[in-house]
Design an enzyme around this catalytic site. Structure first.
Site, PDB file in Angstrom:
ATOM      1  CG  HIS A 102      -7.889  -0.749 -60.730  1.00 24.39           C
ATOM      2  ND1 HIS A 102      -7.448  -1.967 -60.271  1.00 24.39           N
ATOM      3  CD2 HIS A 102      -6.915  -0.280 -61.550  1.00 24.39           C
ATOM      4  CE1 HIS A 102      -6.260  -2.223 -60.786  1.00 24.39           C
ATOM      5  NE2 HIS A 102      -5.905  -1.212 -61.563  1.00 24.39           N
TER       6      HIS A 102
ATOM      7  CG  HIS B 128      -7.481  -6.852 -60.903  1.00 23.66           C
ATOM      8  ND1 HIS B 128      -6.621  -7.222 -59.893  1.00 23.66           N
ATOM      9  CD2 HIS B 128      -8.041  -5.666 -60.517  1.00 23.66           C
ATOM     10  CE1 HIS B 128      -6.669  -6.311 -58.916  1.00 23.66           C
ATOM     11  NE2 HIS B 128      -7.500  -5.347 -59.277  1.00 23.66           N
TER      12      HIS B 128
ATOM     13  CD  GLU C  87     -10.840  -4.213 -59.329  1.00 22.48           C
ATOM     14  OE1 GLU C  87     -10.149  -3.216 -59.638  1.00 22.48           O
ATOM     15  OE2 GLU C  87     -10.566  -4.956 -58.364  1.00 22.48           O
TER      16      GLU C  87
ATOM     17  CD  GLU D 243      -9.674   1.701 -56.942  1.00 26.05           C
ATOM     18  OE1 GLU D 243     -10.630   1.040 -57.402  1.00 26.05           O
ATOM     19  OE2 GLU D 243      -8.661   1.158 -56.451  1.00 26.05           O
TER      20      GLU D 243
END
Length: 469
Positions: free
Chosen positions: A371, A302, A317, A432
């Site tokens: 992430h 992102h 995030e 993650e």
């Protein structure tokens, strides 16, 4: 069967509007040059930071088939050799019989079925552009005659069209990381690089080039083919400006605005031009990876207008991802046998294809995307994703260290059709680090102790996989 269409809006919406929480009522959608009319009662919406699109809106614009089964709440979308099936409320879908994870489950709202655009777009794919000034998404199908490969389509990139565009190398994207400015292109070009004073700046001219349609996905580009990349965290550079400098020959110019005069070196490989501001001698630096070192690309997911998941207390995030990437980078720089490259080192935006291209162009040995997760409030823990079989061993090693260093629940190693792990060719995984939607996980993720521990774990995993003592 209904005809389903407009798929990759997801890619732009999911990256450009993730923080919005209302219907995208002011957004135009242009498909192959024609605006899609969105009925007032069935517009695309941002729900829980994810873009969802009603089947009714997309069912009449492309040749995709959609089947809705009310009894089982199942949506089946198919086209050519790809078929995907999603169930309302479930975050697992199937693509050609294989299970993959969704970033958001389908839902029914006011009698209308909404499906997640990011997932559909990554699986089906269209060429997508975004104009932030006019709030317009442009969608181009593969058979629309808008061009691909090494030439720019008419009226796209620079002015004019037709034969004047033939043979131009496309500039696909740019990024600035570790005092290195990188330009991704569709082929070989010969940059003319020089300095200017009053104020100090470095100028890069790329002759016989044009902006690719995809360039505007990652960077602002106005109607006059001008834009800039704001750089923060680097005292030597304030911003990087770019424009279509000349039409004859078609030339793109990049200008690196400096705080003072600074040396540099230029690395020019097919598909990647790199300006290294850490080389003060002005002589060419050894190309990344050509010095016997292993090349590791760390991707902070992102960035900029795409915050990613939003935590229960509003934490973003993208901030966690960047903080982790910078900590991993700092540790890897101490390893004499590793060259590390970040896809982004500040709060900038890169399209998924740009992240992949950076790794491909420098021939990275491994690619690791960082992430944080989101889901039901009760969901917690860490998980590791891979797509291709040559990434399984890396995923297994990295997950072992992610689990140990995080101290969070083990959610396992999983396969998923994710763009950055699917389109890369080197072993690639997506980590993650925990669930921002879980109060306990979110609290841990933003502590210095957690981030430092996980960064050390990631580095330990990288070293074990690469066989570095």
């Amino acid at each position: 069967m209904k005809k389903f269409g407009f798929l990759v809006l997801l890619f732009v919406f999911g990256l450009v509007f993730p923080g919005y929480s209302h219907a995208a009522t002011d957004t135009k959608i242009i498909l192959d040059g024609k605006e899609i009319v969105q009925p007032s009662d069935t517009k695309a919406e941002i729900i829980n930071s994810k873009v969802m699109v009603p089947i009714r809106v997309v069912s009449e614009n492309l040749g995709y088939s959609v089947e809705w089964k009310q009894q089982t709440q199942t949506v089946t979308i198919s086209k050519d050799n790809t078929a995907m099936q999603m169930i309302v409320g479930q975050k697992t879908a199937t693509v050609n019989g294989s299970n993959v994870n969704l970033d958001a489950p389908p839902l029914v709202k006011n009698g209308t079925t909404l499906v997640p655009l990011r997932f559909i777009g990554e699986e089906m794919g269209l060429k997508v552009g975004w104009n932030n000034t006019t709030k317009t998404v442009t969608l181009v199908t593969q058979n629309s005659g808008s061009g691909n490969g090494t030439t720019t389509p008419p009226n796209s990139g620079n002015e004019g069209g037709g034969s004047d565009q033939e043979g131009l190398v496309l500039v696909n994207g740019i990024s600035f990381s570790d005092n290195r400015f990188m330009i991704a292109t569709s082929g070989s070009t010969k940059p003319n690089v020089f300095t200017m004073t009053g104020p100090d700046r470095i100028v890069i001219d790329l002759p016989n080039t044009a902006f690719a349609d995809s360039f505007s996905e990652g960077q602002a580009l106005d109607s006059n083919q001008n834009g800039q990349l704001v750089v923060s965290g680097y005292p030597d550079v304030s911003k990087i400006r770019y424009s279509l400098y000349s039409n004859s020959p078609s030339t793109i110019r990049f200008v690196i605005d400096l705080s003072s005069s600074k040396g540099y070196s230029v690395q020019n490989d097919s598909g990647l031009v790199m300006i290294n501001l850490d080389n003060q001698s002005g002589t060419p630096a050894p190309p990344v990876g050509n010095n016997g070192k292993k090349v590791v690309v760390i991707d902070a997911g992102h960035g900029d207008q795409d915050p990613g998941a939003i935590g229960v207390t509003g934490k973003r995030e993208k901030d966690f991802n960047l903080a982790m990437a910078l900590k991993v980078e700092a540790l890897l720089k101490k390893e004499s046998k590793i060259d590390v490259v970040l896809t982004r080192s500040d709060d900038t935006f890169l399209a998924l294809k740009e992240r992949v291209k950076i790794a491909q162009d420098i021939k990275a040995d491994i690619f690791i995307s960082i992430h944080a997760n989101s889901g039901p409030a009760a969901a917690n823990g860490v998980e590791t994703f891979y797509t291709r079989s040559n990434s399984k061993a890396l995923a297994t090693v990295m997950h072992k260290y992610l689990l140990q260093s995080s101290g969070l629940k083990d959610r396992g190693v999983k396969t998923a059709s994710l763009h950055v792990t699917r389109e890369t060719t080197m072993p690639a995984v997506l980590l993650e680090g925990g669930f921002l939607s879980n109060k306990s996980d979110e609290a841990a993720l933003f502590t210095e102790s957690f981030q430092s521990s996980v960064a050390k774990g990631i580095v330990a995993g990288i070293k074990e996989y690469l066989g570095i003592k």
